[in-house]
Write an enzyme that holds these catalytic residues in place. Sequence first.
Site, short mmCIF file in Angstrom:
data_model
loop_
_atom_site.label_atom_id
_atom_site.label_comp_id
_atom_site.label_asym_id
_atom_site.label_seq_id
_atom_site.Cartn_x
_atom_site.Cartn_y
_atom_site.Cartn_z
N LYS A 99 65.42 31.83 37.79
CA LYS A 99 66.51 31.56 38.75
C LYS A 99 67.85 31.97 38.16
O LYS A 99 68.71 32.53 38.88
CB LYS A 99 66.52 30.07 39.11
CG LYS A 99 67.70 29.67 40.00
CD LYS A 99 67.67 28.20 40.36
CE LYS A 99 68.87 27.84 41.23
NZ LYS A 99 68.82 26.43 41.69
N ARG A 125 46.48 57.82 44.94
CA ARG A 125 47.02 59.09 45.44
C ARG A 125 47.41 58.97 46.90
O ARG A 125 48.44 59.48 47.33
CB ARG A 125 45.99 60.21 45.27
CG ARG A 125 45.76 60.63 43.83
CD ARG A 125 44.65 61.68 43.76
NE ARG A 125 44.99 62.88 44.52
CZ ARG A 125 44.07 63.76 44.94
NH1 ARG A 125 42.79 63.56 44.68
NH2 ARG A 125 44.45 64.82 45.61
N ILE A 139 53.00 22.08 32.76
CA ILE A 139 54.10 21.50 33.53
C ILE A 139 55.44 22.01 33.00
O ILE A 139 56.24 22.60 33.72
CB ILE A 139 54.07 19.96 33.46
CG1 ILE A 139 52.73 19.44 33.99
CG2 ILE A 139 55.24 19.38 34.26
CD1 ILE A 139 52.41 19.82 35.41
N HIS A 188 30.86 55.55 53.75
CA HIS A 188 31.72 54.95 54.75
C HIS A 188 31.38 53.49 54.99
O HIS A 188 31.29 53.02 56.13
CB HIS A 188 31.67 55.74 56.06
CG HIS A 188 32.14 57.16 55.93
ND1 HIS A 188 33.41 57.48 55.48
CD2 HIS A 188 31.51 58.34 56.16
CE1 HIS A 188 33.55 58.80 55.45
NE2 HIS A 188 32.41 59.34 55.85
N GLY A 240 27.73 62.96 48.76
CA GLY A 240 29.09 62.48 48.65
C GLY A 240 29.20 60.97 48.74
O GLY A 240 30.29 60.44 49.02
N GLU A 257 30.20 60.58 44.55
CA GLU A 257 31.60 60.27 44.28
C GLU A 257 31.76 59.26 43.15
O GLU A 257 32.59 59.44 42.25
CB GLU A 257 32.27 59.72 45.54
CG GLU A 257 32.45 60.74 46.65
CD GLU A 257 33.70 61.57 46.48
OE1 GLU A 257 34.45 61.33 45.52
OE2 GLU A 257 33.92 62.47 47.30
N ARG A 287 52.45 16.37 26.19
CA ARG A 287 52.80 16.57 27.60
C ARG A 287 54.31 16.67 27.81
O ARG A 287 54.78 17.29 28.76
CB ARG A 287 52.23 15.43 28.45
CG ARG A 287 50.73 15.53 28.71
CD ARG A 287 50.31 14.53 29.76
NE ARG A 287 48.91 14.74 30.17
CZ ARG A 287 48.37 14.21 31.26
NH1 ARG A 287 49.10 13.43 32.03
NH2 ARG A 287 47.10 14.44 31.57
N VAL A 288 55.08 16.01 26.94
CA VAL A 288 56.54 16.05 27.08
C VAL A 288 57.13 16.67 25.82
O VAL A 288 57.05 16.10 24.73
CB VAL A 288 57.11 14.63 27.28
CG1 VAL A 288 58.64 14.71 27.36
CG2 VAL A 288 56.55 14.01 28.55
N LYS A 289 57.68 17.86 25.99
CA LYS A 289 58.32 18.56 24.87
C LYS A 289 59.68 19.12 25.29
O LYS A 289 60.68 18.87 24.65
CB LYS A 289 57.42 19.72 24.38
CG LYS A 289 56.10 19.30 23.79
CD LYS A 289 55.39 20.46 23.12
CE LYS A 289 54.82 21.45 24.12
NZ LYS A 289 53.58 20.95 24.76
#
Length: 545
Positions: free
Chosen positions: A152, A244, A141, A303, A337, A360, A79-81
């Site tokens: 940043k 398009r 994390i 439609h 169509g 279509e 968890r902490v590296k």
Amino acid sequence: MTVHAADPSAYRHRDVIPVRRALISVSDKRGLLDLAGALADAGVEIVSTGSTAATIRDAGIEVVDVATVTGFPESLGGRVKTLHPSVHAGLLADLRLESHEQQLAELGIAPFELVVVNLYPFVETVASGAEPATVVENIDIGGPAMVRAAAKNHPNVAIVVEPSAYADVIDAVRTGGTSLSLRQRLAADAFAHTAAYDSAVAAYFASTVVADAAAAPTIADDIQPAATFSPELTVTASLAATLRYGENAHQAAALYALSDGHGIAQATQVHGKEMSYNNYVDADAAVRAAYDFDEPAVAVIKHANPCGIAVGAPDASDPIASAHIRAHACDPVSAFGGVIAANRPVTLGMAESIRDIFTEVVVAPAFDQEALEILSAKKNIRLLTLPADFAPASRELKQISGGYLVQDADRFDGFDPATWSLVAGEPATDTVLADLAFAWKACRAVKSNAILLAAQGASVGVGMGQVNRVDSCHLAVQRAGDRAAGSVAASDAYFPFADGLQVLLDAGIRTIVQPGGSIRDAEVIAAANAAGATMYFTGERHFFH
């Protein structure tokens, strides 16, 4: 919090920055060794963590463990590296400022010019059905902290979050360094990446809070379905295609796909012209309609409204082909169509029934090889396969001016006609009740006000999108013609007066399902009884706007 900014005149311009030191920590190892090898060849010092460092070292490439940089071992099960000043000062130092450069030197910390990080596979872990504890452990994390820090500080650091960007970075390293424009683009990608990641985590935690609303027998204004909504809504998607044009030729349009999406936006096009904006809208509506059914089903959409919906005939040797033939027969004129969706692979038989119809789009979970060959002979038809993990969305988002509306998706979970109330006439036979159940499901796919007539598991007449229910009844009867008599009818919401129901009764329809809940239910029920008709109330409506 007060942010202290330097005098603008103190900043030194930096455009092309040579890469001398890189920090790499990735869960997705695709392309890792190609990148690491290119960096090593260019004399770049590589600092890395855990399995990433092991992978690079096993390939014979020199790498420095992050614990060597921090002087602190990886701890707490990993968890902490990287959460350490020796890392983050090297990421955040703005070397356009002499003061930052001097302070790094005093601290004995070397800056990074390149950071390559992608995050723990949180979305994939959730999709796998993992236990909550495993899901939580896959919330990154340190990764997002490094990504955001480097993004940043993009005037000084290039941040890479996707293997697809490795080629650009390798080219830049080989030609002298990363340009400011490249770093700005990579920073934008990085912030989008962490935003999508945090959104997925927030959605997961919101979905774990489940509250069941009590079933109600009638529609009423005071029904309050229980739900939990996050106080913040974050929607992050990646550009999947520039279209398009939009709904009309003068409108620009694009498709953005959610990183954790499983729908039409993630479908694979296997043939045909590029998809248009309207194609996507209609394809989504068609899939929504077809996938309301467990049985082999086909929806034909024009439609955003159904021209026809059907399930395969019970005795059909090719159920999905049968479903298409029956759905098309509902309104062949409007189907010209149109867009077709099937909830089963498209078979040779279904392809043959589509071949001579101008269509279509066809979207389905798959296409049999023979079907693909037949349909691919039509140059312009678009053929789409849904993702293997396709699933209807649990919530829906709609834009309005100045904001968004969010709601639970309208689904048929726990669907059971046995819970309906018989309010007029004799109980329907099992066969007729099955048709009512089909009509009730199919009606949900029709824009309100919606009336759908059905017979033997297929729609025969649809009245949609009218501003009053009487007109929808007339339209459904008109489209059904001689097929109206003897069919069953479903209405997506209650009949406010008996006049709409009377249109159906006059057409020879004697079995109706509707939500009920009108203050004039009594007169509607009386009209059904006077005609000897059977009518059920479902207790829920299915408006679709």
